[in-house]
Design a protein around this motif. Structure first.
Motif, PDB file in Angstrom:
ATOM      1  N   ILE A 175       0.849  -1.204   0.000  1.00  0.00           N
ATOM      2  CA  ILE A 175       0.000   0.000   0.000  1.00  0.00           C
ATOM      3  C   ILE A 175       0.879   1.246   0.000  1.00  0.00           C
ATOM      4  O   ILE A 175       0.591   2.223  -0.712  1.00  0.00           O
ATOM      5  CB  ILE A 175      -0.970  -0.008   1.204  1.00  0.00           C
ATOM      6  N   GLY A 176       1.956   1.220   0.754  1.00  0.00           N
ATOM      7  CA  GLY A 176       2.898   2.348   0.758  1.00  0.00           C
ATOM      8  C   GLY A 176       3.500   2.587  -0.616  1.00  0.00           C
ATOM      9  O   GLY A 176       3.639   3.734  -1.056  1.00  0.00           O
ATOM     10  N   GLN A 177       3.845   1.506  -1.303  1.00  0.00           N
ATOM     11  CA  GLN A 177       4.400   1.645  -2.644  1.00  0.00           C
ATOM     12  C   GLN A 177       3.367   2.206  -3.621  1.00  0.00           C
ATOM     13  O   GLN A 177       3.703   3.032  -4.476  1.00  0.00           O
ATOM     14  CB  GLN A 177       4.903   0.300  -3.157  1.00  0.00           C
ATOM     15  N   ILE A 178       2.140   1.753  -3.496  1.00  0.00           N
ATOM     16  CA  ILE A 178       1.083   2.253  -4.380  1.00  0.00           C
ATOM     17  C   ILE A 178       0.901   3.755  -4.180  1.00  0.00           C
ATOM     18  O   ILE A 178       0.888   4.521  -5.147  1.00  0.00           O
ATOM     19  CB  ILE A 178      -0.242   1.500  -4.137  1.00  0.00           C
ATOM     20  N   VAL A 179       0.775   4.170  -2.933  1.00  0.00           N
ATOM     21  CA  VAL A 179       0.578   5.600  -2.642  1.00  0.00           C
ATOM     22  C   VAL A 179       1.769   6.411  -3.143  1.00  0.00           C
ATOM     23  O   VAL A 179       1.595   7.459  -3.779  1.00  0.00           O
ATOM     24  CB  VAL A 179       0.354   5.812  -1.121  1.00  0.00           C
ATOM     25  N   GLU A 182       6.657   1.967 -14.157  1.00  0.00           N
ATOM     26  CA  GLU A 182       6.722   1.908 -12.692  1.00  0.00           C
ATOM     27  C   GLU A 182       5.330   1.682 -12.089  1.00  0.00           C
ATOM     28  O   GLU A 182       5.175   0.882 -11.167  1.00  0.00           O
ATOM     29  CB  GLU A 182       7.344   3.188 -12.124  1.00  0.00           C
ATOM     30  N   ILE A 183       4.332   2.366 -12.613  1.00  0.00           N
ATOM     31  CA  ILE A 183       2.955   2.158 -12.141  1.00  0.00           C
ATOM     32  C   ILE A 183       2.511   0.727 -12.449  1.00  0.00           C
ATOM     33  O   ILE A 183       1.892   0.051 -11.624  1.00  0.00           O
ATOM     34  CB  ILE A 183       1.985   3.181 -12.782  1.00  0.00           C
ATOM     35  N   ARG A 184       2.853   0.251 -13.637  1.00  0.00           N
ATOM     36  CA  ARG A 184       2.494  -1.119 -14.028  1.00  0.00           C
ATOM     37  C   ARG A 184       3.179  -2.140 -13.115  1.00  0.00           C
ATOM     38  O   ARG A 184       2.586  -3.143 -12.729  1.00  0.00           O
ATOM     39  CB  ARG A 184       2.871  -1.358 -15.483  1.00  0.00           C
ATOM     40  N   LYS A 185       4.438  -1.890 -12.745  1.00  0.00           N
ATOM     41  CA  LYS A 185       5.161  -2.800 -11.835  1.00  0.00           C
ATOM     42  C   LYS A 185       4.465  -2.892 -10.478  1.00  0.00           C
ATOM     43  O   LYS A 185       4.364  -3.966  -9.895  1.00  0.00           O
ATOM     44  CB  LYS A 185       6.605  -2.325 -11.631  1.00  0.00           C
ATOM     45  N   VAL A 186       4.008  -1.759  -9.978  1.00  0.00           N
ATOM     46  CA  VAL A 186       3.301  -1.765  -8.692  1.00  0.00           C
ATOM     47  C   VAL A 186       1.998  -2.547  -8.814  1.00  0.00           C
ATOM     48  O   VAL A 186       1.630  -3.305  -7.912  1.00  0.00           O
ATOM     49  CB  VAL A 186       3.051  -0.322  -8.187  1.00  0.00           C
ATOM     50  N   GLY A 187       1.308  -2.391  -9.934  1.00  0.00           N
ATOM     51  CA  GLY A 187       0.094  -3.167 -10.175  1.00  0.00           C
ATOM     52  C   GLY A 187       0.391  -4.656 -10.233  1.00  0.00           C
ATOM     53  O   GLY A 187      -0.360  -5.477  -9.690  1.00  0.00           O
ATOM     54  N   ALA A 188       1.496  -5.018 -10.863  1.00  0.00           N
ATOM     55  CA  ALA A 188       1.889  -6.431 -10.937  1.00  0.00           C
ATOM     56  C   ALA A 188       2.284  -6.965  -9.570  1.00  0.00           C
ATOM     57  O   ALA A 188       1.966  -8.108  -9.216  1.00  0.00           O
ATOM     58  CB  ALA A 188       3.036  -6.599 -11.923  1.00  0.00           C
ATOM     59  N   GLU A 189       2.962  -6.140  -8.775  1.00  0.00           N
ATOM     60  CA  GLU A 189       3.324  -6.565  -7.429  1.00  0.00           C
ATOM     61  C   GLU A 189       2.080  -6.760  -6.562  1.00  0.00           C
ATOM     62  O   GLU A 189       2.006  -7.693  -5.764  1.00  0.00           O
ATOM     63  CB  GLU A 189       4.261  -5.548  -6.779  1.00  0.00           C
ATOM     64  N   LEU A 190       1.104  -5.899  -6.756  1.00  0.00           N
ATOM     65  CA  LEU A 190      -0.166  -6.072  -6.051  1.00  0.00           C
ATOM     66  C   LEU A 190      -0.820  -7.387  -6.473  1.00  0.00           C
ATOM     67  O   LEU A 190      -1.390  -8.088  -5.646  1.00  0.00           O
ATOM     68  CB  LEU A 190      -1.090  -4.888  -6.310  1.00  0.00           C
ATOM     69  N   SER A 191      -0.717  -7.733  -7.741  1.00  0.00           N
ATOM     70  CA  SER A 191      -1.256  -9.013  -8.223  1.00  0.00           C
ATOM     71  C   SER A 191      -0.628 -10.181  -7.497  1.00  0.00           C
ATOM     72  O   SER A 191      -1.317 -11.127  -7.106  1.00  0.00           O
ATOM     73  CB  SER A 191      -0.966  -9.190  -9.711  1.00  0.00           C
ATOM     74  N   SER A 192       0.676 -10.124  -7.317  1.00  0.00           N
ATOM     75  CA  SER A 192       1.350 -11.234  -6.626  1.00  0.00           C
ATOM     76  C   SER A 192       0.934 -11.282  -5.159  1.00  0.00           C
ATOM     77  O   SER A 192       0.818 -12.359  -4.581  1.00  0.00           O
ATOM     78  CB  SER A 192       2.864 -11.123  -6.758  1.00  0.00           C
ATOM     79  N   TYR A 193       0.689 -10.134  -4.551  1.00  0.00           N
ATOM     80  CA  TYR A 193       0.232 -10.102  -3.166  1.00  0.00           C
ATOM     81  C   TYR A 193      -1.177 -10.684  -3.042  1.00  0.00           C
ATOM     82  O   TYR A 193      -1.485 -11.366  -2.065  1.00  0.00           O
ATOM     83  CB  TYR A 193       0.257  -8.672  -2.621  1.00  0.00           C
ATOM     84  N   LEU A 194      -2.015 -10.452  -4.037  1.00  0.00           N
ATOM     85  CA  LEU A 194      -3.392 -10.942  -3.988  1.00  0.00           C
ATOM     86  C   LEU A 194      -3.452 -12.464  -3.885  1.00  0.00           C
ATOM     87  O   LEU A 194      -4.382 -13.013  -3.303  1.00  0.00           O
ATOM     88  CB  LEU A 194      -4.175 -10.477  -5.219  1.00  0.00           C
ATOM     89  N   GLY A 195      -2.456 -13.136  -4.420  1.00  0.00           N
ATOM     90  CA  GLY A 195      -2.408 -14.587  -4.314  1.00  0.00           C
ATOM     91  C   GLY A 195      -2.160 -15.066  -2.896  1.00  0.00           C
ATOM     92  O   GLY A 195      -2.495 -16.203  -2.548  1.00  0.00           O
ATOM     93  N   ASP A 196      -1.587 -14.212  -2.053  1.00  0.00           N
ATOM     94  CA  ASP A 196      -1.289 -14.578  -0.665  1.00  0.00           C
ATOM     95  C   ASP A 196      -2.441 -14.321   0.291  1.00  0.00           C
ATOM     96  O   ASP A 196      -2.402 -14.750   1.434  1.00  0.00           O
ATOM     97  CB  ASP A 196      -0.064 -13.802  -0.159  1.00  0.00           C
ATOM     98  N   ILE A 197      -3.462 -13.598  -0.165  1.00  0.00           N
ATOM     99  CA  ILE A 197      -4.574 -13.264   0.720  1.00  0.00           C
ATOM    100  C   ILE A 197      -5.464 -14.492   0.890  1.00  0.00           C
ATOM    101  O   ILE A 197      -5.867 -15.112  -0.088  1.00  0.00           O
ATOM    102  CB  ILE A 197      -5.392 -12.077   0.155  1.00  0.00           C
ATOM    103  N   SER A 198      -5.777 -14.808   2.124  1.00  0.00           N
ATOM    104  CA  SER A 198      -6.612 -15.976   2.383  1.00  0.00           C
ATOM    105  C   SER A 198      -8.063 -15.688   1.997  1.00  0.00           C
ATOM    106  O   SER A 198      -8.487 -14.538   1.892  1.00  0.00           O
ATOM    107  CB  SER A 198      -6.532 -16.380   3.853  1.00  0.00           C
ATOM    108  N   TRP A 199      -8.827 -16.740   1.819  1.00  0.00           N
ATOM    109  CA  TRP A 199     -10.229 -16.608   1.419  1.00  0.00           C
ATOM    110  C   TRP A 199     -11.069 -15.920   2.484  1.00  0.00           C
ATOM    111  O   TRP A 199     -12.138 -15.394   2.199  1.00  0.00           O
ATOM    112  CB  TRP A 199     -10.815 -17.971   1.080  1.00  0.00           C
ATOM    113  N   ILE A 200     -10.567 -15.895   3.716  1.00  0.00           N
ATOM    114  CA  ILE A 200     -11.291 -15.239   4.812  1.00  0.00           C
ATOM    115  C   ILE A 200     -11.384 -13.733   4.572  1.00  0.00           C
ATOM    116  O   ILE A 200     -12.364 -13.100   4.918  1.00  0.00           O
ATOM    117  CB  ILE A 200     -10.602 -15.544   6.159  1.00  0.00           C
TER     118      ILE A 200
END
Length: 147
Positions: free
Chosen positions: A45-49, A84-102
């Motif tokens: 989130i810090g990187q996105i902002v 750079e914006i696209r890289k942050v979006g891609a990094e967010l994509s990789s983080y989304l895979g770590d979020i649990s279904w809860i």
């Protein structure tokens, strides 16, 4: 055998070792499933902002590919900022895979942010008379509302 188990269950050293092992396993579980994901979430989130604020000049003043004479900065700078914006979006994509279904609400919210980041990265250039400023502003609003 039964006598041995009773003796073992009352042995202070054994109980200390077992309780220490239990506490260690519990702390590792807590660390892996609560602390580390939260730390990664705050980092991304810090990187996105940072990137959205850092490159706002570029996506709010897109590079005009149709007329190179009206541009203040070079096309290379715009391409770099877009990547750079696209890289942050891609990094967010990789983080989304770590979020649990809860945490499905967080995942749904961050999917919107991911799409908005990719749309923003695509909106750095004016071409064929199409100006992406309104789309960029909508994407920015989605990011601000969901981060």
């Amino acid at each position: 055998m039964e006598n041995y188990l009773k003796k073992l269950a009352s042995d202070q050293t054994f109980l200390t070792i077992m309780s220490g092992t239990f506490v260690y396993i519990l702390s590792q579980f807590f660390m892996e499933f609560i602390i580390v994901p939260r730390k990664n979430y705050k980092r991304i989130i810090g990187q996105i902002v940072f990137h959205v604020k850092m490159y706002s000049f570029y996506y709010l003043n897109p590079y005009n590919l149709d007329n190179d004479n009206n541009n203040i900065r070079s096309q290379y700078e715009y391409e770099y900022a877009s990547n750079e914006i696209r890289k942050v979006g891609a990094e967010l994509s990789s983080y989304l895979g770590d979020i649990s279904w809860i945490r499905f609400k967080r995942k749904k919210r961050l999917l919107k942010v991911q799409d908005a980041l990719i749309n923003l990265a695509d909106g750095f250039f004016i071409y064929n008379g199409k100006n992406p400023i309104n789309t960029n502003k909508k994407s920015l609003k989605i990011i601000e509302d969901n981060v």
